[in-house]
Design an enzyme around this catalytic site. Sequence first.
Site, PDB file in Angstrom:
ATOM      1  N   TYR A  26      -0.705   4.410   3.511  1.00 26.85           N
ATOM      2  CA  TYR A  26       0.277   3.976   2.316  1.00 26.85           C
ATOM      3  C   TYR A  26       1.238   5.109   2.362  1.00 26.85           C
ATOM      4  CZ  TYR A  26       1.883   1.516  -1.769  1.00 26.85           C
ATOM      5  OH  TYR A  26       2.692   0.894  -2.551  1.00 26.85           O
ATOM      6  N   LEU A  29       3.679   4.724   5.160  1.00 25.49           N
ATOM      7  CA  LEU A  29       4.547   3.325   4.795  1.00 25.49           C
ATOM      8  C   LEU A  29       5.704   3.913   3.720  1.00 25.49           C
ATOM      9  CD1 LEU A  29       5.442   0.670   4.622  1.00 25.49           C
ATOM     10  CD2 LEU A  29       3.916   0.296   2.820  1.00 25.49           C
ATOM     11  N   HIS A  30       5.092   5.030   2.848  1.00 21.11           N
ATOM     12  CA  HIS A  30       6.283   5.438   1.828  1.00 21.11           C
ATOM     13  C   HIS A  30       7.444   6.314   2.697  1.00 21.11           C
ATOM     14  CE1 HIS A  30       7.870   7.539  -1.570  1.00 21.11           C
ATOM     15  NE2 HIS A  30       7.409   8.683  -1.271  1.00 21.11           N
ATOM     16  N   GLN A  31       6.651   7.236   3.479  1.00 25.03           N
ATOM     17  CA  GLN A  31       7.781   7.939   4.281  1.00 25.03           C
ATOM     18  C   GLN A  31       8.765   7.182   4.874  1.00 25.03           C
ATOM     19  OE1 GLN A  31       4.753  10.529   6.630  1.00 25.03           O
ATOM     20  NE2 GLN A  31       4.958  11.945   4.935  1.00 25.03           N
ATOM     21  N   CYS A 176      10.488   2.613  -2.874  1.00 28.04           N
ATOM     22  CA  CYS A 176       9.918   3.356  -1.765  1.00 28.04           C
ATOM     23  C   CYS A 176       8.665   2.969  -1.610  1.00 28.04           C
ATOM     24  CB  CYS A 176      10.719   4.668  -1.547  1.00 28.04           C
ATOM     25  SG  CYS A 176      10.213   5.775  -2.912  1.00 28.04           S
TER      26      CYS A 176
END
Length: 188
Positions: A26, A29-31, A176
């Site tokens: 996760y 993914l956020h980055q 985001c």
Amino acid sequence: MTTHYIDITLLPDPEFSHAHLLSALYAKLHQVLVQLQANDIGVSFPRYQQHPRTLGTVLRLHSSEAALARLMGIDWLKGMRDHIALTAMSPAPTGALHRAVIRRQFKTSVERLRRRRMLRKGETAEQAAAAIPDSAQRQPNLPFTQLHSATTGQRFCLFVEHVPIQASPQAGSFNCYGLSHGATVPWF
């Protein structure tokens, strides 16, 4: 519009728990969502449960075919490939129900709330304690993943709630973290 999806399933690992692997996945993914400035990619957790409390072992990405292709064209899963199974991009099932997947934030630390009140209102510790009793502390019962804040450097819990299912989709944008208070994703 969220017309397609990709499932990322965490594989069993003798060295790392599913919670640890989900946190790492996760975070990646956020980055990449921040890097792409993407507001058109949503997530859901098909194996989400409140009892026992878990996000499960599957992270489902939802978006248009073009947006998912753009995301997967970046090697953002580097370092995770030995720990996951990735499905091919597929269209969401026709007639699928929909739901929003949202972030919930809780005021969980009465000490932090008291310190903040003391700074804001110039109160003493005793005055802040009288205004914010120990009973004000909330114990969230939602599944979560732990993430590391790039801004503050601290770890925090990202609590996730799947809101009730809806018959029709709701358009909107995602943050985001792939979460939204208005936009829905297909639920199947």
